[in-house]
Enzyme design. Structure first.
Site, PDB file in Angstrom:
ATOM      1  CG  ASP B 244     -60.975  29.029  10.603  1.00  0.00           C
ATOM      2  OD1 ASP B 244     -61.940  28.675   9.907  1.00  0.00           O
ATOM      3  OD2 ASP B 244     -60.796  28.624  11.779  1.00  0.00           O
ATOM      4  CG  ASP B 245     -61.867  30.225  15.268  1.00  0.00           C
ATOM      5  OD1 ASP B 245     -62.476  29.417  15.990  1.00  0.00           O
ATOM      6  OD2 ASP B 245     -60.623  30.239  15.176  1.00  0.00           O
TER       7      ASP B 245
END
EC number: 2.4.1.223
Lengths: 330, 330
Positions: B244-245
């Site tokens: 997600d990062d």
């Protein structure tokens, strides 16, 4: 005797003779030319080198390179040592030496005799020994960026390459290696200083409000901006032979409405003043130097009727240089 | 008998009686109210406190404060230890705990029983244990800035105060403490890594192209931006429970057209995962974790049909903190 049709015509007999003569002349000329080229190889090579250099320097975009401006007084030995270092820095377009040794001839001949050099170096003979001579709008300056360095300061090439890349991201600020600050006191009078002036008990680090121009990159248009300042500012610098850098920080902070400079922490930067044969130490050794700079701050606040300097605590270093200067924590 | 003119009128006689009755009623009510206020002092004080807190929190500008978003799974002991630390950080507006322990009640009661607390903490019960739960647009979020921290990461208060001030100067970028990079290879396939991936022989330091969001400040509008991304991006994160990062860095770099993040070198930051009683170690201990992240980079390049990540080598530290971290060279 069977003649070819050429023989029969008198005009054509003449033609053959001219032709033969022409051929002989051409052959002789070619031999002479060949001899000449064999005799003068070095001159031709130099010209080729110069041509290559010109093409290369015209290829550099004015945003991708910078001009070194170095003012010098009474330290020619340091100057020449430093020029040997700075002349090889990547992205350097040209050097302008502001020759403050009035009445003494600049070392153009010596410089040329030790050529060729990677980039052009222009020696600008001055008419008076003024601190603010280095802030003129030099017609020879073609780049958007100025690298200004004092004539006793040696900054390593990695530091310069990195700081220039930082300036390209913040072209409206002075990007340099020497941070300083002003402090205000309860009387409203300002004082000038450095790290040792950190407010005790504040516990949360230090601040700077100026980046000295004597080891910095800044936008060359700020030279014009300086020239347009009130006469009182120029007079202050002339009277003190000091504070041109403080004035530049005031001017730029006022102009952009934010902190005048960004501090880049130098990895390898030295002051060579002890190495000079001239026995001459820089202006900052004068007894009154530091007090003068506090004096200048208060004068400038008076002239501009404001304190435009803004504080910052941002210190920039180069990621991964020197190797492993960042350790993984998580 | 001399009556005043009031007495003579029957309506006015009625009026006096009503007036007298009203006065008596009012007096009695005042006495009762007085008695009540005397009897309930503590309730009033609590209410005053709450009112004071509300006024204070409403006073904070949405640019001057930030919201901590902390997602948690199976490490409630660490979470509570960390909340005790983060709740006291200056400029914190509110904490949103993304409770990924599905089927287990969030510790609202425990939290309240240990009050009062400096700021509100909201426990958001989730319906599924998803990595990207923390990137929702939470209605409780009122600030422009998000501080996103993993539930095993302890970042010191000076680090947070400084990094937040840096974010305020660069509000369109992720300002955080964990830099990572992508590298391209001759095959055109990308790989993911960190400092140890520095190109040998380059000699001029390292580069990073991502700042991980699990220890960072970023603009809260990027949560909306994330929600608007192609479904394939969300599916990738759901499939891998990872990346997600990396996706956020892609999205932001693409959006602003420059490097997605700025690295601030942490002075005092620790990973507490070894201190948990749960025996649960973070996702990054899975065997396939690093390979997954390389996989994600190539998938995202595919989805966006471009590589928007840009390199940077700017490392920011706080001037003068810790004390004397800058020594005068000249």
């Amino acid at each position: 005797m069977r003649c070819c049709h050429i023989c029969k015509l008198p005009g054509r007999v003449m033609g053959i003779r001219v032709l033969r003569l022409s051929l002989v002349v051409i052959l002789v000329l070619l031999l002479v030319a060949g001899a000449l080229t064999a005799l003068l190889p070095s001159v031709k090579e130099d010209k080729m080198l110069m041509l290559r250099r010109e093409i290369k320097s015209q290829g550099k975009s004015t945003m991708d390179s910078f001009t070194l401006i170095m003012q010098t007084y009474n330290r020619t030995d340091l100057l020449l040592k430093l020029l040997n270092h700075y002349q090889a820095v990547p992205n350097l377009h040209k050097v302008i030496v502001v020759w403050n040794n009035i009445g003494e001839k600049a070392p153009d001949e010596l410089w040329n005799s030790l050529g060729p050099h990677p980039i052009p170096v222009i020696f600008k003979q001055q008419t008076a020994n003024r601190m603010r001579n280095r802030l003129q709008v030099f017609p020879e300056l073609e780049t958007n960026a100025v690298l200004m360095v004092d004539d006793d300061t040696l900054i390593s090439t990695p530091d310069l390459v990195f700081a220039f890349s930082v300036w390209q991201q913040f072209p409206d600020q002075i990007v340099g290696f020497v941070p300083r600050k002003h402090v205000s006191t309860s009387s409203g009078i300002y004082s000038y200083g450095s790290f040792e002036m950190q407010a005790p008990g504040s516990g949360n680090g230090d601040q700077y409000s100026m980046v000295l121009i004597g080891a910095s990159f800044f936008n060359s248009k700020y030279l014009e901006l300086f020239q347009r300042q009130p006469a009182a500012v120029h007079a202050l610098i002339d009277d003190t032979q000091n504070c041109d850098d403080i004035a530049m920080n005031f001017i730029i902070a006022k102009h952009i409405g934010k902190t005048s400079g960004i501090f880049v922490k130098p990895v390898n930067m030295d002051n060579l003043e002890k190495e000079t044969n001239s026995g001459y130490f820089g202006m900052w050794h004068r007894a009154e130097h530091a007090l003068q700079r506090s004096y200048c701050i208060n004068k400038l606040v008076n002239i501009y009727d404001s304190m435009p300097l803004k504080y910052s605590n941002i210190m920039i270093s180069q990621f991964g240089f020197p190797y492993a200067n960042y350790k993984r924590k998580i």
